[in-house]
Every structure is written in structure tokens, then in C-alpha cells.
Design a protein around this motif. Structure first.
Motif, PDB file in Angstrom:
ATOM      1  N   PRO A 122      13.303   0.889  -6.696  1.00  0.00           N
ATOM      2  CA  PRO A 122      12.913   2.191  -6.491  1.00  0.00           C
ATOM      3  C   PRO A 122      11.281   2.605  -6.185  1.00  0.00           C
ATOM      4  N   PHE A 123      10.599   1.794  -6.494  1.00  0.00           N
ATOM      5  CA  PHE A 123       8.977   2.143  -6.228  1.00  0.00           C
ATOM      6  C   PHE A 123       8.265   1.280  -5.340  1.00  0.00           C
ATOM      7  N   PHE A 124       7.368   1.676  -4.533  1.00  0.00           N
ATOM      8  CA  PHE A 124       6.433   0.847  -3.806  1.00  0.00           C
ATOM      9  C   PHE A 124       4.924   1.224  -4.107  1.00  0.00           C
ATOM     10  N   GLY A 125       4.404   0.026  -4.208  1.00  0.00           N
ATOM     11  CA  GLY A 125       2.671   0.301  -4.567  1.00  0.00           C
ATOM     12  C   GLY A 125       2.132  -0.761  -5.242  1.00  0.00           C
ATOM     13  N   THR A 126       0.926  -0.480  -6.063  1.00  0.00           N
ATOM     14  CA  THR A 126       0.231  -1.501  -6.677  1.00  0.00           C
ATOM     15  C   THR A 126       0.071  -1.395  -8.183  1.00  0.00           C
ATOM     16  N   PHE A 127      -0.303  -2.315  -8.777  1.00  0.00           N
ATOM     17  CA  PHE A 127      -0.457  -2.195 -10.243  1.00  0.00           C
ATOM     18  C   PHE A 127      -1.298  -3.471 -10.696  1.00  0.00           C
ATOM     19  N   ASP A 128      -1.939  -3.212 -11.906  1.00  0.00           N
ATOM     20  CA  ASP A 128      -2.196  -4.263 -12.632  1.00  0.00           C
ATOM     21  C   ASP A 128      -2.055  -3.999 -14.098  1.00  0.00           C
ATOM     22  N   LYS A 170      -0.531   2.611  -8.821  1.00  0.00           N
ATOM     23  CA  LYS A 170      -0.173   3.623  -8.078  1.00  0.00           C
ATOM     24  C   LYS A 170       0.870   3.248  -7.104  1.00  0.00           C
ATOM     25  N   LEU A 171       1.951   4.484  -7.395  1.00  0.00           N
ATOM     26  CA  LEU A 171       3.431   4.031  -6.942  1.00  0.00           C
ATOM     27  C   LEU A 171       3.774   5.442  -6.031  1.00  0.00           C
ATOM     28  N   THR A 172       4.760   5.185  -5.020  1.00  0.00           N
ATOM     29  CA  THR A 172       5.604   5.934  -4.486  1.00  0.00           C
ATOM     30  C   THR A 172       6.777   5.451  -4.286  1.00  0.00           C
ATOM     31  N   GLU A 173       7.637   6.320  -3.723  1.00  0.00           N
ATOM     32  CA  GLU A 173       8.988   6.083  -3.548  1.00  0.00           C
ATOM     33  C   GLU A 173       9.108   5.153  -2.614  1.00  0.00           C
ATOM     34  N   ASN A 174      10.036   3.988  -2.843  1.00  0.00           N
ATOM     35  CA  ASN A 174      10.457   2.998  -1.654  1.00  0.00           C
ATOM     36  C   ASN A 174      11.522   3.303  -0.834  1.00  0.00           C
ATOM     37  N   ASN A 186       0.887  -1.184  -0.127  1.00  0.00           N
ATOM     38  CA  ASN A 186       0.112   0.046   0.204  1.00  0.00           C
ATOM     39  C   ASN A 186       0.911   1.228  -0.061  1.00  0.00           C
ATOM     40  N   PRO A 187       0.611   2.101  -0.987  1.00  0.00           N
ATOM     41  CA  PRO A 187       1.845   3.208  -1.121  1.00  0.00           C
ATOM     42  C   PRO A 187       1.412   4.430  -0.043  1.00  0.00           C
ATOM     43  N   LYS A 188       0.035   4.220   0.465  1.00  0.00           N
ATOM     44  CA  LYS A 188      -0.371   5.285   1.509  1.00  0.00           C
ATOM     45  C   LYS A 188       0.662   5.106   2.717  1.00  0.00           C
TER      46      LYS A 188
END
Length: 156
Positions: free
Chosen positions: A42-48, A53-57, A22-24
Motif C-alpha cells: 500500500p505504501f511507496f517510500g523510504t524509511f530507516d 517518508k511514505l506516499t500511496e503506492n 522516492n515518494p516524490k
């Protein structure tokens, strides 16, 4: 925006560069207690296949912004990416307004303790610099996440 890679390659790069979660969570001051400590992506989030929906890891210095968007195949060599950079509610407001609240509270405490004027003259400029730094930090983090996203996914 147009990516120079096709949608299949785009999804593969998302998979290779994104830690799922969860990027939040990563965009708040509570990112340090998140279970995921993997920082080689580099990114943290979800996708299909159609949305992401990504944010910085980052764990120590979180980015209070997400990049969310849609993936639309345009041709065999290009993908249309409709995205926007949005603030993550709590993390964004924490960095934006906490320094202001801190100055008000600190001055209230000094006032109730009848502190001398010299204390105000020393501490308020220092605390004001925290406000300026937090604004610069927000601006820098937003630009950095968007620049990294465009570079990794070859977006023009």
C-alpha cells in the motif's frame, strides 16, 4: 501519536507494506512512467530505524501527499510516532491549479475565435465542475492516506 505496537514491529510493518523508492515520483502525474509497478504494497517510500517518508503506492491515480515522520520507542508495547502529511510540490500544485489554468486558457481560445455565448454557457460549468472535483480529490486522497497509515500501524 501513539502506536499500539513496539518499534521493532513498526519497522517490520513498514518493511512489509512499503515498496522502496522516492515518494516524490509517485505523487506526480509522471507516476505512470515509474519503473516500479508493484502495487500489492500500500505504501511507496523510504524509511530507516528512526525516520520514514511514505506516499500511496498508486500508478494510475497518484496521491500528491507524503507522510513523513519519526519513530520514537516509548515502551515494549508502544511507539511514539511524530508525523505530518505534506503535499508533494509538483503533483499537488498540478491538481490544485491546472483546472483553473485550463479554464483561463480555454476561455482565451474561445474569445479569440469569437465563439458564441452558448459555447461559454455550456463549457464553463463543466470546467468549473473539474475544479470542484480536483479540490474534493485532494481532500479525499489526503484523508485516505492518513486513515490507511493509522489503520496499518495501529495509531491512535
Amino acid at each position: 501519536m501513539i502506536s499500539k505496537i513496539n518499534s521493532i514491529e513498526f519497522i517490520e510493518r513498514l518493511n512489509k507494506n512499503t515498496k522502496l523508492g522516492n515518494p516524490k515520483i509517485k505523487g506526480t502525474p509522471f507516476a505512470e512512467i515509474s519503473i516500479s509497478r508493484e502495487t500489492n504494497k500500500p505504501f511507496f517510500g523510504t524509511f530507516d530505524k528512526t525516520k520514514f517518508k511514505l506516499t500511496e503506492n498508486a500508478t494510475l491515480f497518484p496521491t500528491p501527499f507524503t507522510i513523513s515522520g519519526e519513530i520514537n520507542p516509548k515502551s515494549n508495547t508502544q511507539t511514539e510516532i511524530n508525523y505530518e502529511v505534506k503535499p508533494i510540490g509538483f503533483g499537488y500544485y498540478w491538481l490544485k491549479y491546472m483546472p483553473i489554468f485550463g479554464i483561463l486558457m480555454f476561455n482565451l481560445i474561445l474569445y479569440t475565435q469569437s465563439a458564441p455565448l452558448k459555447v461559454y454557457q455550456i463549457t464553463n460549468p463543466i470546467m468549473f465542475s473539474f475544479i470542484v472535483f480536483s479540490r474534493f480529490y485532494l481532500w479525499r486522497k489526503k484523508n485516505k492516506i492518513e486513515t490507511d497509515f493509522k489503520k496499518i500501524f495501529e495509531i491512535e
